[in-house]
Design an enzyme around this catalytic site. Structure first.
Site, PDB file in Angstrom:
ATOM      1  N   HIS A  10      -1.710   0.827  -9.576  1.00  0.00           N
ATOM      2  CA  HIS A  10      -2.385  -0.119  -8.668  1.00  0.00           C
ATOM      3  C   HIS A  10      -3.140  -1.196  -9.459  1.00  0.00           C
ATOM      4  CE1 HIS A  10      -4.165  -0.549  -4.382  1.00  0.00           C
ATOM      5  NE2 HIS A  10      -4.257  -1.703  -5.019  1.00  0.00           N
ATOM      6  N   ARG A  60       0.850  -1.189   0.000  1.00  0.00           N
ATOM      7  CA  ARG A  60       0.000   0.000   0.000  1.00  0.00           C
ATOM      8  C   ARG A  60       0.888   1.244   0.000  1.00  0.00           C
ATOM      9  NH1 ARG A  60      -3.751  -2.585  -1.629  1.00  0.00           N
ATOM     10  NH2 ARG A  60      -5.707  -2.974  -0.557  1.00  0.00           N
TER      11      ARG A  60
HETATM   12  P1  NDP Z   1      -2.331 -11.552   4.482  1.00  0.00           P
HETATM   13  O1  NDP Z   1      -3.136 -10.955   5.565  1.00  0.00           O
HETATM   14  O2  NDP Z   1      -2.634 -12.943   4.029  1.00  0.00           O
HETATM   15  O3  NDP Z   1      -0.782 -11.538   4.882  1.00  0.00           O
HETATM   16  C1  NDP Z   1      -0.172 -10.447   5.498  1.00  0.00           C
HETATM   17  C2  NDP Z   1       1.244 -10.841   5.864  1.00  0.00           C
HETATM   18  O4  NDP Z   1       1.906  -9.691   6.396  1.00  0.00           O
HETATM   19  C3  NDP Z   1       1.296 -11.920   6.958  1.00  0.00           C
HETATM   20  O5  NDP Z   1       2.344 -12.815   6.704  1.00  0.00           O
HETATM   21  C4  NDP Z   1       1.581 -11.100   8.221  1.00  0.00           C
HETATM   22  O6  NDP Z   1       2.292 -11.812   9.223  1.00  0.00           O
HETATM   23  C5  NDP Z   1       2.487 -10.016   7.655  1.00  0.00           C
HETATM   24  N1  NDP Z   1       2.477  -8.845   8.542  1.00  0.00           N
HETATM   25  C6  NDP Z   1       1.461  -7.996   8.813  1.00  0.00           C
HETATM   26  N2  NDP Z   1       1.856  -7.047   9.684  1.00  0.00           N
HETATM   27  C7  NDP Z   1       3.144  -7.305   9.956  1.00  0.00           C
HETATM   28  C8  NDP Z   1       4.110  -6.690  10.776  1.00  0.00           C
HETATM   29  N3  NDP Z   1       3.824  -5.603  11.511  1.00  0.00           N
HETATM   30  N4  NDP Z   1       5.348  -7.225  10.836  1.00  0.00           N
HETATM   31  C9  NDP Z   1       5.650  -8.324  10.124  1.00  0.00           C
HETATM   32  N5  NDP Z   1       4.780  -8.957   9.307  1.00  0.00           N
HETATM   33  C10 NDP Z   1       3.539  -8.456   9.226  1.00  0.00           C
HETATM   34  O7  NDP Z   1      -2.411 -10.548   3.255  1.00  0.00           O
HETATM   35  P2  NDP Z   1      -2.299 -10.873   1.692  1.00  0.00           P
HETATM   36  O8  NDP Z   1      -1.063 -11.649   1.446  1.00  0.00           O
HETATM   37  O9  NDP Z   1      -3.581 -11.414   1.164  1.00  0.00           O
HETATM   38  O10 NDP Z   1      -2.178  -9.385   1.099  1.00  0.00           O
HETATM   39  C11 NDP Z   1      -1.125  -8.530   1.491  1.00  0.00           C
HETATM   40  C12 NDP Z   1      -1.398  -7.115   1.018  1.00  0.00           C
HETATM   41  O11 NDP Z   1      -1.188  -6.996  -0.379  1.00  0.00           O
HETATM   42  C13 NDP Z   1      -2.820  -6.601   1.182  1.00  0.00           C
HETATM   43  O12 NDP Z   1      -3.099  -6.234   2.528  1.00  0.00           O
HETATM   44  C14 NDP Z   1      -2.824  -5.408   0.256  1.00  0.00           C
HETATM   45  O13 NDP Z   1      -2.360  -4.275   0.948  1.00  0.00           O
HETATM   46  C15 NDP Z   1      -1.798  -5.788  -0.808  1.00  0.00           C
HETATM   47  N6  NDP Z   1      -2.456  -6.022  -2.104  1.00  0.00           N
HETATM   48  C16 NDP Z   1      -2.085  -5.232  -3.157  1.00  0.00           C
HETATM   49  C17 NDP Z   1      -2.654  -5.405  -4.386  1.00  0.00           C
HETATM   50  C18 NDP Z   1      -2.211  -4.623  -5.563  1.00  0.00           C
HETATM   51  O14 NDP Z   1      -2.816  -4.725  -6.631  1.00  0.00           O
HETATM   52  N7  NDP Z   1      -1.160  -3.847  -5.457  1.00  0.00           N
HETATM   53  C19 NDP Z   1      -3.699  -6.418  -4.608  1.00  0.00           C
HETATM   54  C20 NDP Z   1      -3.982  -7.200  -3.455  1.00  0.00           C
HETATM   55  C21 NDP Z   1      -3.389  -6.993  -2.238  1.00  0.00           C
HETATM   56  P3  NDP Z   1       1.645 -13.114   9.943  1.00  0.00           P
HETATM   57  O15 NDP Z   1       1.583 -14.168   8.871  1.00  0.00           O
HETATM   58  O16 NDP Z   1       2.589 -13.446  10.995  1.00  0.00           O
HETATM   59  O17 NDP Z   1       0.276 -12.674  10.402  1.00  0.00           O
HETATM   60  C1  OXD Z   2      -6.780  -5.308  -3.063  1.00  0.00           C
HETATM   61  C2  OXD Z   2      -6.181  -4.399  -4.017  1.00  0.00           C
HETATM   62  O1  OXD Z   2      -6.580  -5.136  -1.859  1.00  0.00           O
HETATM   63  O2  OXD Z   2      -6.648  -4.345  -5.165  1.00  0.00           O
HETATM   64  O3  OXD Z   2      -7.452  -6.258  -3.509  1.00  0.00           O
HETATM   65  O4  OXD Z   2      -5.194  -3.732  -3.708  1.00  0.00           O
END
Ligand code: NDP
Ligand code: OXD
Length: 310
Positions: free
Chosen positions: A273, A225
């Site tokens: 994005h 993000r």
């Molecule tokens: P998940 O919730 O499945 O995974 C998040 C990961 O981040 C987990 O491994 C979590 O750790 C880790 N995490 C969160 N906070 C911390 C922290 N403070 N320190 C260390 N690790 C942390 O999310 P997704 O994989 O589904 O998606 C990730 C992000 O990708 C979304 O939230 C979104 O912002 C972004 N995204 C972007 C898109 C784009 O088009 N650019 C499209 C879709 C998503 P733990 O496993 O230990 O909980």
């Molecule tokens: C999502 C994105 O969170 O598009 O799905 O970024």
């Protein structure tokens, strides 16, 4: 009892959801925002952004589904207490992200930015090819997207590591966990991919202090993000030559203003994005599965921990 779902996001995709619900979940009445009817009938809301007056507009809401993978666009503190929130975990988003990050990593690994610059100068300039096994990739975030991306990068033979809050085991990946292990993870990451959710803890994480811990000449692929990145500090790290390249799919703000310095920096590539997008057909099926799980009292896929923020 009849169940009612309201869809409040892109209307074109909403019409595709409507078809799937009509054909595959006739027990759920599908309403497309703003045609909500009597808000008191509504049990489920699938939204990119919920309405500000959610609690009064939909007083009997039982479940909120995000139509995206992230939930940072929701003010989790303003939602009715106890309302379960589910983020979108669906194969279309995963495939798109794997494609985007793999493309960006291969492009950086094979020095394509340098070749594009050389071509502009009509220079026949050869850079020694390094095998993938000697290229160290680090992925911030080992969630559904981070792990899928790593699975593909491992298949190319890259030397891969990941970082998350809690400890994970991912085949072929050196897994680091928690603040104490961030520095060691960064020190080995020549291409750093950010796939973290936006929370109070990750806001501004991609800053000069973090860049300084990366090896000289490292590159960034940012698909998390926009507010996780301090853009001015990235530009400085690029100008000083500590970082080599940046591929940014997310910015702050979005859309990125036309006069923003990121657009014109020779070592930055910006996309609007689009790394991955929720695919309406697969997403609607995932939503139906979750609604049926909810009705049966079973665990939901992608349930958000509202306290943690993701
Ligand atoms: P998940 O919730 O499945 O995974 C998040 C990961 O981040 C987990 O491994 C979590 O750790 C880790 N995490 C969160 N906070 C911390 C922290 N403070 N320190 C260390 N690790 C942390 O999310 P997704 O994989 O589904 O998606 C990730 C992000 O990708 C979304 O939230 C979104 O912002 C972004 N995204 C972007 C898109 C784009 O088009 N650019 C499209 C879709 C998503 P733990 O496993 O230990 O909980
Ligand atoms: C999502 C994105 O969170 O598009 O799905 O970024």
């Amino acid at each position: 009892m009849r169940q009612v779902l309201v869809y409040k996001a892109d209307p074109q995709r909403g019409r595709q959801w409507a078809e799937i619900f009509r054909d595959e979940a006739p027990e759920i009445e599908f309403r497309l925002w703003p045609d909500v009817g009597d808000g008191a009938d509504v049990h489920y809301l699938a939204a990119w952004e919920p309405p500000a007056d959610l609690a009064t507009r939909l007083p009997n809401l039982r479940l909120l589904l995000s139509t995206g993978a992230g939930v940072d666009q929701f003010d989790l503190t303003a939602l009715p207490p106890g309302l379960p929130v589910v983020r979108m975990v669906e194969p279309g988003i995963v495939c798109g992200m794997v494609e985007y990050v793999t493309h960006a990593v291969l492009d950086l690994h094979r020095d394509m930015p340098a070749y594009r610059r050389a071509q502009q100068q009509r220079e026949w300039q050869v850079i020694q090819v390094r095998p993938a096994s000697e290229r160290r990739i680090g992925v911030l975030g080992l969630g559904s997207l981070g792990q899928a991306v790593l699975d593909k990068l491992v298949s190319f033979g890259f030397d891969c590591a990941g970082w998350s809050r809690s400890r994970h085991e991912v085949p072929g990946v050196v897994c680091h966990a928690g603040a104490d292990e961030l520095e060691g993870f960064l020190a080995r990451s020549e291409i750093l991919v950010c796939l973290l959710p936006l929370t109070d803890e990750t806001r501004g994480l991609l800053n000069s202090a973090l860049f300084a811990k990366l090896p000289k000449g490292a590159s960034l692929v940012h698909v998390g993000r926009g507010p996780q990145l301090v853009a001015a500090e990235l530009l400085r790290a690029l100008d000083e030559g500590h970082l080599a390249e940046a591929v940014l799919d997310v910015t702050d703000p979005e859309p990125l203003p036309r006069d923003h310095a990121l657009w014109s920096h020779p070592r930055v590539r910006v996309t609007p994005h689009i790394a991955s997008m929720t695919q309406p057909h697969t997403a609607a099926r995932v939503a139906i599965d979750n609604l049926r799980r909810f009705a049966r009292g079973e665990p939901l896929v992608g349930l958000v921990d509202r306290r943690r923020g993701y």
